[in-house]
Design a protein around this motif. Structure first.
Motif, short mmCIF file in Angstrom:
data_model
loop_
_atom_site.label_atom_id
_atom_site.label_comp_id
_atom_site.label_asym_id
_atom_site.label_seq_id
_atom_site.Cartn_x
_atom_site.Cartn_y
_atom_site.Cartn_z
N SER A 1 0.84 -1.20 0.00
CA SER A 1 0.00 0.00 0.00
C SER A 1 0.87 1.23 0.00
O SER A 1 2.07 1.16 0.11
N ALA A 2 0.27 2.37 -0.14
CA ALA A 2 1.02 3.62 -0.18
C ALA A 2 1.22 4.21 1.18
O ALA A 2 1.63 5.35 1.32
N GLY B 1 3.94 2.00 0.84
CA GLY B 1 3.60 2.97 -0.17
C GLY B 1 4.52 4.15 -0.24
O GLY B 1 4.52 4.85 -1.24
N SER C 1 12.85 1.23 -3.62
CA SER C 1 11.81 2.28 -3.57
C SER C 1 12.04 3.30 -4.67
O SER C 1 13.10 3.35 -5.29
N ARG D 1 6.33 7.60 -8.39
CA ARG D 1 5.37 7.22 -9.42
C ARG D 1 4.31 8.32 -9.52
O ARG D 1 4.22 9.19 -8.66
N GLU E 1 -0.30 1.66 -10.22
CA GLU E 1 0.14 0.43 -9.54
C GLU E 1 1.49 0.03 -10.12
O GLU E 1 1.65 -0.03 -11.34
N VAL F 1 3.04 -2.94 -5.85
CA VAL F 1 2.64 -1.87 -4.96
C VAL F 1 1.29 -1.35 -5.43
O VAL F 1 1.14 -0.91 -6.59
N HIS G 1 4.82 7.91 -3.78
CA HIS G 1 6.00 7.11 -3.44
C HIS G 1 5.62 5.62 -3.36
O HIS G 1 4.53 5.27 -2.96
N TRP G 2 6.52 4.78 -3.76
CA TRP G 2 6.31 3.34 -3.67
C TRP G 2 7.55 2.68 -3.05
O TRP G 2 8.66 3.22 -3.16
N SER G 3 7.35 1.54 -2.44
CA SER G 3 8.46 0.86 -1.77
C SER G 3 8.18 -0.62 -1.65
O SER G 3 7.05 -1.02 -1.35
N CYS G 4 9.20 -1.41 -1.88
CA CYS G 4 9.18 -2.86 -1.64
C CYS G 4 10.24 -3.18 -0.59
O CYS G 4 11.43 -3.24 -0.91
#
Length: 761
Positions: free
Chosen positions: A70-71, A76, A111, A114, A119, A135, A142-145
């Motif tokens: 999630s964000a 996120g 990270s 976007r 997505e 994500v 912002h996105w992050s794994c």
């Protein structure tokens, strides 16, 4: 001198002969007790072997698992969440890790930014497939794994793609070299110095051990290095050698040139149990030597071993060796079904390998004869005794310092991030008996050391066997002897005894002018010749197949007879010097060879392992002295033999592995000394004839009973590993009935002679 001395001479000979015959019967009786009550190896319910657990396939480095992010703070936002959002419809970015970053842990948080509402799918590597992370679309830019497991690679692409529009993508390249993996069993490395695992192909793996033992042994300097092969497998031996105990072990890997000579982080420490002590040779109890089987038939091989070890059975001929079967040891026993063999004669033996990879010496070999069978037909290759090219045995582990191959003990893998998938581990390999050229004999490892036997399961059965032997055999035998002897005061009974002729020509006593004299060589020559005869009789107790091994065993047994005889005669001789009014003499007694032969023949016929032996060929005669003096000297003689056996038994734990002719000779000498000393002590305790047990019983019945229980308990504690004697239930039942019958008859005869007959008269 004429009549009285001749009568005394004949009565002495008759008494000694009766003692020898009674002693021989006692040897057979003691063996019968062991045959009846010795524990048998546990059998599988269906008669089939327990399949060995195959080595677990080493787990590959964790592959990218799909996850939905999630964000919010769980995935996120990246960094500190302050990066400005990019324009709607723009490609995402990968901001962390930066391009060219070296990742030595094998894990990283990826990270970037976007367009709000996009997505993001993150792909790792060039292999395609499923995304490593997804994500979810939110209003966050912002996105992050977080904490992704990354595979090893010198140029690993990390590609972020907007779901539904593959043209909106961004890629960054990093270098990943995670820690290598160390193979462990249940999360613990059990090793004799060899450590193995998987790494990046071509990487140089360095293993380090750490920790301090209670003994003060430091492991901080123990390490080893090995370059992983093309499949990523590696193995090395820690140096310097550690003391047996518990440590921890970890590893790093330094990549090939493409990685810029950079080193990974250290793997998580794993517990290391260092064990460099080889297990004792297993026991092969079935089939018995000399057995014949049909060609192509399946044969069950079974025996005794160390819990947790893997036993492998080999059939050998001058042409080569063939592995027959393999089985783990469970609850101290093992069993497996062997493959068919071509017609011929084979030498079958077993080895066992513990969890640390230590391989035992070969078991005592048995001879197996394979005969033609018209009904047998097997498509599997058979080893023929005349084959010029026998099947090659599996490759064994290299010795420390040599070229190490894949380990042979079963393992599971404790995976470490960044390791490539490893090939499935090979089944456990074993060392064929031919790799150990030494020929072992039944005396090489006849007695199991004290450390190999559970204390509770050893002493309780031994004490029970001792009590049963005394109750059903020794005491009834004494009562029977008393009943047969009768009351010598009766003139008619005396006449009947005088009429008995067991030795010499049946001539009237009046024909002798003097006591017959036998001209003999000097005492030392006589004793030496008798010792050689006794040695030949004792070596008959166990089959020995080669001339070299036979000469070695003969030398060991002859030396052990000298030690046992010196103790049996020397202790009473020295002690008698301190006793007033008594003196002792020692001389060879021919009747003792009857006892030696009886014990050896019983062991050979019943295939006892360990063998029941007797070896005191010098009789000690007490001249003068009271009954108490004679009893005390007898107790001292028997106790010294039992002490010698106990000392030798404890010494077995200190002996080196019997892998050379010298160490095998030392082992055979100590084993023979233990068996001869304790067997002689047990037989000399029997209160029959001129045996010391009779003098001890005359002195004190209570002390005789206490010493008998102690010595016989030690005797059966040493002989308890006779595991295969009770495998024939019908024979064991027959012997049990025989012992009970003997005891009943003996007691009845004594009661009749002591109470009933006098009342009738």
């Amino acid at each position: 001198m004429h009549r009285s001395s001749v009568g005394e001479f004949r009565r002495t000979r008759l008494t000694r002969a009766a003692g020898a015959i009674a002693g021989a019967l006692m040897v057979a009786g003691l063996a019968a007790v062991a045959l009846t009550l010795a524990p048998a190896p546990a059998a599988h319910a269906d008669g089939s072997p327990t399949a060995a657990t195959p080595p677990a396939t080493p787990a590959a480095a964790p592959t990218a698992a799909m996850s939905s992010m999630s964000a919010d703070g769980t995935g996120g936002t990246g960094g500190n969440g302050t990066t400005d959002a990019i324009a709607v419809g723009a490609a995402p970015t990968v901001d962390s890790p930066a391009a060219g970053t070296f990742i030595g842990s094998g894990r990283a948080t990826v990270s970037g930014t976007r367009s709000p509402g996009d997505e993001i799918q993150l792909f790792v590597g060039d292999t395609g497939g499923d995304p490593a992370c997804i994500v979810a679309a939110t209003g966050d830019a912002h996105w992050s794994c977080p904490d992704l497991a990354l595979p090893n690679g010198s140029a690993l692409p990390l590609r972020a793609v907007v779901t539904g529009d593959a043209t909106l993508t961004s890629t960054t390249t990093v270098t990943v070299l995670g820690p290598p993996s160390i193979h462990a069993s249940g999360g613990t490395v059990v090793s004799n110095g060899l450590v193995h695992g998987t790494a990046f192909p071509g990487a140089l793996v360095t293993v380090r051990a750490s920790g301090t033992q209670a003994t003060g042994a430091q492991a901080s300097g123990a390490s080893c290095s090995f370059t992983a092969d093309g499949s990523g497998n590696w193995a090395c031996v820690l140096d310097p050698k550690l003391a047996d105990g518990r440590y921890s072990v970890s590893a790093t890997q330094r990549g090939p040139a493409a990685f810029g000579n950079r080193e990974s982080d250290s793997s998580a420490p794993l517990p290391l149990i260092f064990d460099a002590t080889a297990p004792a040779a297993p026991t092969l109890t079935s089939p018995q030597t000399g057995s014949a089987i049909a060609t192509g038939s399946k044969t069950v091989y079974s025996g005794v071993g160390a819990d947790g070890a893997q036993v492998t059975v080999w059939a050998s001929t001058p042409a080569g060796s063939q592995q027959l079967c393999s089985s783990p040891v469970t609850a101290g026993v093992w069993s497996c079904v062997g493959v068919g063999l071509a017609p011929g004669t084979y030498t079958v033996s077993a080895l066992q390998q513990d969890a640390a990879g230590n391989t035992s010496a070969a078991s005592v070999a048995v001879s197996l004869r394979v005969t033609e069978s018209s009904a047998s037909a097997s498509s599997s290759p058979l080893l023929s005794p005349n084959s010029a090219t026998p099947s090659a045995p599996p490759t064994s582990l290299a010795a420390p310092g040599g070229s190490a191959g894949l380990p042979s003990a079963p393992w599971t893998t404790v995976p470490s991030p960044g390791s490539p998938p490893a090939p499935k581990a090979a089944p456990p390999a074993a060392i064929p008996p031919e790799s150990v050229p030494l020929v072992r004999t039944p005396f090489t490892a006849a007695v199991r050391s004290v450390s190999e036997i559970d204390t509770l399961t050893m002493w309780l059965p031994a004490a029970l066997l001792a009590l049963i032997a005394l109750a059903l055999l020794v005491i009834p035998a004494r009562l029977l002897a008393v009943a047969v002897a009768g009351v010598r005061a009766d003139a008619g009974r005396t006449a009947s005894i005088r009429s008995l002729r067991l030795f010499g020509r049946n001539r009237s006593r009046n024909e002798y002018d003097r006591v017959p004299e036998l001209r003999t060589p000097t005492p030392w020559v006589t004793v030496a010749a008798a010792a050689f005869i006794a040695t030949a009789l004792i070596t008959f107790a166990g089959p020995i197949t080669t001339a070299g091994a036979y000469f070695r065993v003969v030398s060991a047994v002859f030396l052990s007879l000298g030690i046992v005889g010196s103790v049996a005669a020397g202790v009473p001789l020295l002690a008698s010097r301190r006793v007033a009014g008594a003196s002792t003499t020692a001389a060879f007694a021919p009747y003792t060879l009857v006892l030696v032969a009886a014990a050896s023949a019983t062991s050979r016929v019943l295939q006892l392992q360990p063998t029941l032996l007797y070896g005191v060929i010098v009789a000690v005669t007490v001249v003068g002295g009271s009954t108490a003096v004679r009893g005390k000297l007898a107790a001292l003689q028997i106790g010294s033999l039992a002490a010698l056996a106990a000392l030798g038994w404890l010494l077995l734990d200190l002996l080196p592995t019997a892998d050379t002719a010298l160490t095998a000779f030392v082992s055979e000498f100590v084993n023979a000394t233990v068996l001869v000393a304790i067997g002689s002590a047990g037989i000399l305790l029997v209160p029959l004839g001129s045996l010391p047990g009779r003098a001890l019983l005359r002195w004190s019945k209570g002390i005789w009973l206490l010493i008998a229980i102690a010595v016989d308990t030690l005797l059966f504690a040493i002989l308890v590993p006779i595991q295969d004697l009770a495998s024939h239930e019908a024979g064991a039942l027959a012997i049990t009935i025989g012992l009970l019958s003997f005891a009943a008859i003996s007691v009845s005869a004594w009661l009749w002679q002591r109470y009933i007959a006098p009342a009738w008269q």
